[in-house]
Design a protein around this motif. Structure first.
Motif, PDB file in Angstrom:
ATOM      1  N   ALA A  13       5.836  -4.870   0.614  1.00 41.57           N
ATOM      2  CA  ALA A  13       5.391  -3.821  -0.312  1.00 41.57           C
ATOM      3  C   ALA A  13       5.936  -4.062  -1.714  1.00 41.57           C
ATOM      4  O   ALA A  13       5.215  -3.921  -2.713  1.00 41.57           O
ATOM      5  N   ASP A  14       7.244  -4.439  -1.771  1.00 38.65           N
ATOM      6  CA  ASP A  14       7.833  -4.728  -3.088  1.00 38.65           C
ATOM      7  C   ASP A  14       7.149  -5.921  -3.750  1.00 38.65           C
ATOM      8  O   ASP A  14       6.889  -5.920  -4.963  1.00 38.65           O
ATOM      9  N   GLN A  15       6.858  -6.960  -2.927  1.00 40.52           N
ATOM     10  CA  GLN A  15       6.183  -8.139  -3.484  1.00 40.52           C
ATOM     11  C   GLN A  15       4.792  -7.791  -3.977  1.00 40.52           C
ATOM     12  O   GLN A  15       4.355  -8.240  -5.056  1.00 40.52           O
ATOM     13  N   LYS A  16       4.075  -6.942  -3.203  1.00 38.24           N
ATOM     14  CA  LYS A  16       2.737  -6.516  -3.609  1.00 38.24           C
ATOM     15  C   LYS A  16       2.802  -5.700  -4.897  1.00 38.24           C
ATOM     16  O   LYS A  16       1.985  -5.878  -5.812  1.00 38.24           O
ATOM     17  N   LYS A  17       3.798  -4.791  -4.953  1.00 38.14           N
ATOM     18  CA  LYS A  17       3.963  -3.988  -6.161  1.00 38.14           C
ATOM     19  C   LYS A  17       4.298  -4.864  -7.355  1.00 38.14           C
ATOM     20  O   LYS A  17       3.779  -4.664  -8.464  1.00 38.14           O
ATOM     21  N   ALA A  18       5.191  -5.856  -7.131  1.00 32.03           N
ATOM     22  CA  ALA A  18       5.551  -6.770  -8.222  1.00 32.03           C
ATOM     23  C   ALA A  18       4.340  -7.587  -8.672  1.00 32.03           C
ATOM     24  O   ALA A  18       4.130  -7.803  -9.872  1.00 32.03           O
ATOM     25  N   ASP A  19       3.518  -8.024  -7.695  1.00 31.90           N
ATOM     26  CA  ASP A  19       2.315  -8.789  -8.056  1.00 31.90           C
ATOM     27  C   ASP A  19       1.338  -7.922  -8.850  1.00 31.90           C
ATOM     28  O   ASP A  19       0.746  -8.376  -9.845  1.00 31.90           O
ATOM     29  N   GLU A  20       1.158  -6.671  -8.409  1.00 26.90           N
ATOM     30  CA  GLU A  20       0.260  -5.775  -9.142  1.00 26.90           C
ATOM     31  C   GLU A  20       0.771  -5.503 -10.544  1.00 26.90           C
ATOM     32  O   GLU A  20      -0.008  -5.469 -11.516  1.00 26.90           O
ATOM     33  N   GLN A  21       2.100  -5.299 -10.662  1.00 24.21           N
ATOM     34  CA  GLN A  21       2.669  -5.071 -11.995  1.00 24.21           C
ATOM     35  C   GLN A  21       2.508  -6.304 -12.872  1.00 24.21           C
ATOM     36  O   GLN A  21       2.206  -6.202 -14.071  1.00 24.21           O
ATOM     37  N   LYS A  22       2.674  -7.490 -12.255  1.00 19.66           N
ATOM     38  CA  LYS A  22       2.506  -8.728 -13.009  1.00 19.66           C
ATOM     39  C   LYS A  22       1.071  -8.886 -13.474  1.00 19.66           C
ATOM     40  O   LYS A  22       0.804  -9.264 -14.632  1.00 19.66           O
ATOM     41  N   LYS A  23       0.105  -8.558 -12.588  1.00 27.07           N
ATOM     42  CA  LYS A  23      -1.298  -8.628 -12.977  1.00 27.07           C
ATOM     43  C   LYS A  23      -1.603  -7.632 -14.087  1.00 27.07           C
ATOM     44  O   LYS A  23      -2.343  -7.943 -15.031  1.00 27.07           O
TER      45      LYS A  23
END
Length: 354
Positions: free
Chosen positions: A158-168
């Motif tokens: 979940a943290d990785q997904k959130k970080a990826d979304e924030q990065k996008k």
């Protein structure tokens, strides 16, 4: 017991279902072995009970015989008496006593063996229960650890997904900012190009206007010079009285100095010209102060306008342009009385209010 301590001393070693089953099987095998030993002891004890008992001998000693000699009296040791032989008992009674003793001993041994077997069985049961509890505890710990690992993995995902979304989102925002910056730069460049083009067009228009003005002034100067030369020639002709001396064949009457009924003089002719020009004025602008524009006009003998020049502006460019347009629209101008030629030059004075 040493095996249990060794296993408890290493809690990091996972005991799975296979280890628990192996420990339980070992306990059952141990219990089976103990039962087999017990049955063998019982079998041999009963067989030994049924065999004929052997005779027993006993020696009896009197207290004087076992007492220590007095250390102060030194006497040679007496000759020991022959051992007393116990009075023999009847064979049947001795056999019964021995048999009872042996039976009691066998019963005691059987009870002891049963007690030991029960203790071993209880120990095996306790060991099996302990192994089962340990296996259950380890299984529960393993399940908790697995659940914790799964939760940690899910949280990490979940943290990785959130970080990826924030990065996008950050990348998209940065791209939008770059696009907006490029659009702003392009807009500024277009404005600069448009301003440069407008400045160039303005300069070209100013140059063209300056050239047109210079050409117009040159033409006006040329026309003025020609009119002056023609007027001088006319004046010379009038002075000498020679017809046609002014170059247009009008003689002294071309000057418009007469004051006949037709108004061939300059003042009367000017009023006739104004009367024709005024209806052709198309002007709807400001008339404050009723400014006056003076236009010098060169006229051909047939009344055609050869040229015209604004000699004095009214201060209102719109009125000046409307006055000159009205004069041009009035071409040809009226002829003099009896069809005589008009004056070669004429200053037409026009006001918005007449």
């Amino acid at each position: 017991m040493s095996r249990t301590v060794a296993r408890q001393g290493r809690p990091d070693r996972p005991i799975g279902p296979h280890n628990s089953e192996r420990g339980t099987g070992r306990a059952f095998l141990l219990a089976l072995l103990m039962h087999a030993l017990l049955f063998a002891l019982l079998f041999y004890g009963m067989r030994w009970q049924n065999s004929s008992p052997a005779g027993s001998e006993a020696e009896l000693w009197t207290p004087t015989e076992v007492a220590e000699p007095t250390p102060r009296v030194v006497t040679p040791p007496p000759t020991p008496a022959p051992p007393a032989v116990a009075a023999p008992t009847p064979p049947d009674e001795d056999a019964d006593i021995a048999l009872q003793q042996k039976k009691r001993k066998q019963e005691q041994q059987a009870a002891e063996q049963a007690r030991l077997l029960e203790a071993q069985q209880e120990k095996a049961r306790q060991e099996a229960l302990k192994q089962k509890q340990l296996a259950e505890q380890q299984a529960a710990d393993l399940a908790r650890k697995k659940a914790a690992d799964d939760a940690a993995r899910q949280q990490k995902l979940a943290d990785q997904k959130k970080a990826d979304e924030q990065k996008k989102a950050d990348e998209l925002k940065r791209q939008k900012e770059e696009d907006a910056k490029k659009a702003e730069q392009l807009k500024q460049q277009q404005l600069a190009d448009a301003q440069k083009k407008a400045d160039a067009e303005k300069k070209a228009a100013e140059d063209k206007a300056a050239k047109a003005k210079a050409a117009k002034e040159a033409a006006a100067q040329k026309a003025a010079d020609a009119a002056r030369a023609e007027r001088l020639a006319s004046l010379r002709g009038m002075a000498t009285g020679t017809p046609g001396a002014n170059g247009n064949g009008l003689g002294t009457q071309a000057g418009g100095t007469g004051a006949g009924a037709g108004g061939t003089g300059t003042a009367g002719y000017a009023e006739r010209v104004r009367a024709k020009v005024m209806p052709n004025i198309a002007y709807a602008g400001d008339t404050t102060g009723n400014p006056q524009a003076i236009i010098a006009v060169r006229i051909a003998p047939d009344g055609s306008i050869l040229s015209m020049q604004l000699t004095k502006s009214s201060g209102n460019p719109a009125w000046d342009a409307a006055a000159m347009a009205a004069i041009k629209k009035s071409d040809p101008l009226p002829r003099g009385i009896d069809g005589k030629a008009p004056p070669p030059t004429l200053d037409i004075r026009l006001r918005p209010k007449g």
